[in-house]
Scaffold this motif. Structure first.
Motif, PDB file in Angstrom:
ATOM      1  N   ASP A 156       4.885   5.814  -4.351  1.00 27.81           N
ATOM      2  CA  ASP A 156       5.824   6.667  -5.027  1.00 27.81           C
ATOM      3  C   ASP A 156       6.943   6.440  -4.332  1.00 27.81           C
ATOM      4  OD1 ASP A 156       7.324   8.735  -5.757  1.00 27.81           O
ATOM      5  OD2 ASP A 156       5.917  10.234  -5.109  1.00 27.81           O
TER       6      ASP A 156
ATOM      7  N   ALA B 294       9.592   9.155  -3.798  1.00 28.12           N
ATOM      8  CA  ALA B 294       9.354   9.981  -2.658  1.00 28.12           C
ATOM      9  C   ALA B 294      10.062   9.338  -1.526  1.00 28.12           C
ATOM     10  CB  ALA B 294       7.844  10.330  -2.550  1.00 28.12           C
TER      11      ALA B 294
ATOM     12  N   PRO C  34       0.385   6.294  -3.514  1.00 32.43           N
ATOM     13  CA  PRO C  34       0.908   6.471  -5.033  1.00 32.43           C
ATOM     14  C   PRO C  34       1.431   7.689  -5.272  1.00 32.43           C
ATOM     15  CG  PRO C  34      -1.285   5.408  -4.806  1.00 32.43           C
ATOM     16  CD  PRO C  34      -0.931   5.759  -3.585  1.00 32.43           C
ATOM     17  N   ALA C  35       1.137   8.758  -4.564  1.00 31.35           N
ATOM     18  CA  ALA C  35       1.746  10.039  -4.881  1.00 31.35           C
ATOM     19  C   ALA C  35       2.484  10.716  -3.829  1.00 31.35           C
ATOM     20  CB  ALA C  35       0.720  11.012  -5.606  1.00 31.35           C
ATOM     21  N   SER C  36       2.915  10.033  -2.860  1.00 36.77           N
ATOM     22  CA  SER C  36       3.301  10.678  -1.687  1.00 36.77           C
ATOM     23  C   SER C  36       3.836   9.700  -0.686  1.00 36.77           C
ATOM     24  CB  SER C  36       2.412  11.576  -0.854  1.00 36.77           C
ATOM     25  OG  SER C  36       1.157  10.705  -0.559  1.00 36.77           O
TER      26      SER C  36
END
Length: 914
Positions: free
Chosen positions: A854, A857, A887-889
């Motif tokens: 990410d 982020a 991937p998400a953080s």
């Protein structure tokens, strides 16, 4: 402007506290003159009485709503005895005289803290913008004291004062009551307020430099008839340069110097003196300064050496010189300066020691080194590059490159800015100004000393920060002029596609190799005259095909062949610039080739740059293929370089600048969820307790939380039972970690135990780690999402101020120094560019090594860190290492922060001279 601020409550302190030192500052009035602003003090009573007595009846009426001819002892005491918190007073002084007063006093009313504000300026100094300056500094003091709004009662007829409030950028709320106007406005630094403040700063600094470069009269102190002496050289240059105003030699032992009437001191000169050039020994500077202050000189050029460059004593004398000069309204160029020059025929100022001054042109040049400045001017003249104005600031004790950027930004006769930098006065301000100025005028800079000769990291910092600000960075004086010649004469390229046209296959390919290595793309338009070795058959039509190679005209190429080939290349939609190589195998007249190139460029309506290399002894200057008649080259002249590689390097640098300028201006980002007040309170509390220090892990996490920056949750523990309890509270799995810096940085992770899923595992990990590190203090931390390790740090760079760096973590990456750097604050675009900049950054986009992370982020984390440092100058250093990007953080595992006194060169708050 308003009734006297005289509440009946006896709250005047008998022994006022010491005023804040950072409220002292030298500022510039709208006319470019220097004025000192400082807190009012009890000792100011006598000077304040004189100030009040000299006010006109009209000014006193507008300020006090009545005659008020004399300040009463009670009012005088209350005015000069303030607490610098609920009641604040500032004065503007020139020499020992007060020329302006501004005050606020807290109002007793519910709601946010509000204060009544009032100010008055001496009649003879009205119209210089001092009301706006005093209001700005008073608002800065009020903001520090948590005052949210100002209130003012103004006579309706006092339009000048109402205009001050309106023009300051404040959003006013008006209410009229008969002959009075009630004004109320919030003093928060909104974007509109900052814009007004910066515009006022830019105008006053530009005017200040303009006063130096276009004086009405010049005195040479230490003038001598011998050109071999400093005073003799500068006087001879002034007279020979055709200065438009009077020149006054000052020499106590001569009645005249070089046929011009001389005076024993500056005081004896019967006319006004705008600029004084000082060429006397250091020991005589004090008396000269006294004379200049008494005479009312507006600016000093100190050619004398022996100040800051000699050590601590010389530096102290230099500071004293500048402080005294500014205190009496003067700006200082130097000491140890080469001088200043303005080639405008209406001015004709050559107040330098340089034996050669270039012709009139459109390039502004700033440098620090005096001896090097003379060599630079000589090379500029040899290369036929014209200058508009030139400043050699020597030790840069006062006037700096920042001042010149402000001046050249709006100078109509300057299109290109050249800087030779050895250091920065205020790095944050330099970055801010360069970003703005480079949007309209190219800035080319070569750096030396620590900036150029430091470590690889130093050079990387300079490269990245110059690129961020849109500055074209070069490595030598030759490259500085290579870029200047192109920028001053030719249009900016629209893209990186370049055609190489020449009659030497070897030189053509040298140009192509250089272009490729600099990131340019070579395109070959097909022409009928392409008949070099291995040339392809071509068609004579308007079509062109992109081929990665040169247009080889062959050794027998004529001027007509060059004209046809260059014309075709400029008309091609697949070409953005043209490099031409002329290298006949035998000596031939070269004038025809220059005429052909000029005709081809003039016939094109595509506005594309043309660069040349003439490899022959000829009548064509090496530096410029096309001369103008008399003086420096005009726009449209075609620059020529000693070899095609230098031409390609100059073009590539200018192309990168053009791409930067084409990008829309990106705003500075402040993400949501920021609590500046809480963070400020924390830092000020810590500083009050212990001064500057490294924060504990818990304190650092608490501070970052105020800005929406989360450190993965952890607990400090001192025995196995506490460790298990912490793990139960946080939730399994957890990690156990030794807390010493040595253990956290070990690449073998000897001081870390990961993925602990139960109480027994936590107890065993605690026992093992205490045995290894010998310290019972450990951290138990929640396991973060597995990802790519990254590093985000902010350091206090000695040349650029707060600098943020980003890179991937790991020993190999550290050894390679693969880090990207940016100056703070970050814009939205710069935050994204920072994450994409390291060479290893493609690993973040996914592939065989793992999924994409990410990056948004990571960019937001950089933006939050930028806002944190922009708001808290007491925060001096921060390290987030590692940051696990998944991937998400993007989760911070460990953060370390250092606080300390606010740096004196922080570029926020009320504008003042550094």
């Amino acid at each position: 402007m308003t009734e006297p601020l005289l509440p009946d409550t006896p709250d005047t302190p008998a022994n006022p506290p010491a005023p804040p030192q950072h409220w002292y500052g030298d500022v510039l009035a709208a006319d470019g003159g220097v004025v000192r602003v400082r807190p009012i003090m009890p000792a100011d009573a006598e000077a304040l009485a004189v100030f009040h007595a000299r006010l006109s009846d009209r000014t006193r009426y507008l300020r006090y709503f009545g005659p008020y001819p004399q300040i009463s002892p009670k009012d005088m005491y209350r005015t000069t005895h303030v607490d610098y918190h609920d009641r604040v007073g500032l004065v503007a002084v020139l020499g020992t005289a007060i020329i302006g007063v501004a005050r606020y006093e807290l109002l007793d009313r519910p709601g946010p803290r509000a204060a009544e504000v009032a100010f008055v300026v001496a009649d003879e100094h009205q119209g210089r913008g001092l009301g706006s300056v005093l209001l700005e500094h008073l608002a800065g003091a009020a903001a520090e004291n948590e005052v949210a709004a100002f209130v003012a009662e103004v006579l309706a007829e006092n339009e000048a004062m109402i205009t001050v409030f309106r023009d300051a950028g404040y959003q006013l709320q008006r209410s009229r009551d008969g002959a009075e106007v009630h004004l109320e406005f919030a003093i928060d630094p909104t974007e509109a307020l900052r814009t007004v403040r910066d515009a006022r700063e830019a105008a006053s600094e530009a005017r200040s430099v303009g006063n130096l470069l276009a004086p009405g009269s010049v005195a040479v102190i230490g003038a001598s008839p011998e050109r071999t002496r400093v005073g003799g050289a500068v006087l001879a240059n002034l007279l020979a340069g055709g200065f438009s105003g009077p020149v006054f030699p000052v020499n106590p032992n001569r009645r005249s110097v070089r046929g011009v009437r001389a005076y024993a001191t500056v005081r004896e000169i019967p006319d006004e003196v705008d600029l004084a050039v000082v060429a006397v020994p250091p020991a005589a500077i004090g008396a000269v300064l006294d004379d200049c202050m008494a005479k009312g000189v507006k600016g000093l050029i100190v050619l004398t050496a022996g100040f800051g460059e000699t050590g601590a004593a010389g530096l102290a004398a230099e500071h004293d010189l500048v402080a005294a000069a500014r205190g009496h309204g003067m700006r200082v160029v130097g000491p140890s300066a080469l001088g200043i020059a303005n080639t405008d025929p209406a001015v004709g100022l050559n107040a330098t020691l340089a034996p050669v001054l270039p012709e009139r042109g459109r390039i502004g040049f700033f440098c620090q080194s005096g001896p090097l400045g003379a060599a630079i001017l000589g090379e500029a003249a040899a290369r036929n590059l014209g200058l508009s104005t030139f400043v050699s600031a020597g030790n840069r004790a006062d006037v700096s490159g920042n001042d010149l950027l402000q001046f050249w930004d709006t100078a109509a006769d300057t299109e290109v800015i050249l800087l030779y930098l050895e250091s920065f006065g205020n790095p944050r301000k330099f970055s801010r100004l360069a970003r703005r100025v480079a949007r309209g005028k190219p800035i080319v800079a070569v750096s030396s000393g620590r900036l150029a000769a430091g470590t690889d990291m130093d050079r990387t910092v300079v490269r990245d920060l110059f690129t961020q600000a849109g500055i074209i960075q070069v490595d030598s004086i030759s490259e500085l002029f290579d870029c200047a010649a192109l920028l001053a004469c030719q249009p900016l390229p629209r893209g990186p596609r370049v055609a190489v046209i020449g009659n030497s296959a070897a030189l053509n390919w040298l140009a192509i190799d250089a272009a490729h290595s600099e990131g340019l793309r070579v395109h070959r338009p097909v022409t009928a005259v392409d008949r070099g070795p291995g040339a392809r058959p071509t068609e004579r039509n308007a079509r062109s095909a992109a081929v990665d190679g040169p247009v080889d005209l062959g050794p027998e190429a004529t001027p007509a062949d060059y004209r046809e080939a260059v014309t075709a290349a400029l008309r091609s939609d697949e070409v953005d610039a043209v490099i031409v190589v002329v290298a006949p195998p035998v000596p031939v007249p070269m004038g025809g080739f220059g005429d052909a190139l000029r005709a081809a460029a003039a016939a094109s309506d595509q506005d594309k740059p043309v660069l040349t290399t003439f490899v022959a002894e000829s009548g064509i200057p090496r530096q410029l293929a096309v001369r103008t008649t008399g003086g420096a080259p005009a726009r449209g002249s075609i620059p020529s370089y000693p070899d095609p590689e230098r031409a390609a390097r100059a073009l590539a640098r200018v192309d990168r600048y053009a791409r930067w300028r084409d990008r829309p201006v990106s705003p500075v980002v402040r993400p949501p969820g920021i609590d500046t007040a809480a963070a400020t309170a924390l830092v000020e509390g810590w500083l009050a307790e212990s001064g500057g220090r490294w924060l504990s892990d818990e304190e650092a996490a608490l501070l970052l939380d105020c800005y929406g920056i989360d450190v993965v949750e952890f607990r400090a523990v001192r025995d196995a039972d506490q460790a298990v309890a912490a793990a139960e509270e946080l939730g399994y799995p957890v990690a156990a970690k030794a807390t010493g810096e040595l253990w956290r940085r070990r690449p073998d992770l000897l001081g870390v135990r990961l993925d602990l899923w139960g109480p027994d595992a936590v107890r065993q990990a605690y026992t093992d780690l205490v045995e290894i590190c010998g310290d019972p203090l450990l951290h138990v931390q929640k396991m973060a999402t597995k990802g790519v390790g990254c590093v985000l740090r902010v350091t206090d760079d000695p040349s650029f101020g707060s600098v943020i760096q980003f890179g991937l973590s790991g020993m190999i990456i550290d050894l390679l120094g693969d880090r990207a750097y940016r100056a703070l604050p970050l814009t939205a675009e710069e935050s994204v560019a920072l994450i994409e900049a390291p060479r290893a950054a493609p690993l973040l986009s996914g592939g065989a090594a793992g999924p994409a992370v990410d990056k948004a982020a990571l960019a937001e984390l950089a933006q939050r860190i930028s806002a944190l440092f922009d708001d808290l100058p007491q925060l001096r250093e921060l390290s987030c290492d590692p940051v696990l990007a998944a991937p998400a953080s993007a989760e911070i595992i460990y953060a370390r922060a250092r606080i300390g006194p606010e740096p004196s060169r922080f570029d926020t708050g009320p504008r003042r001279l550094a």
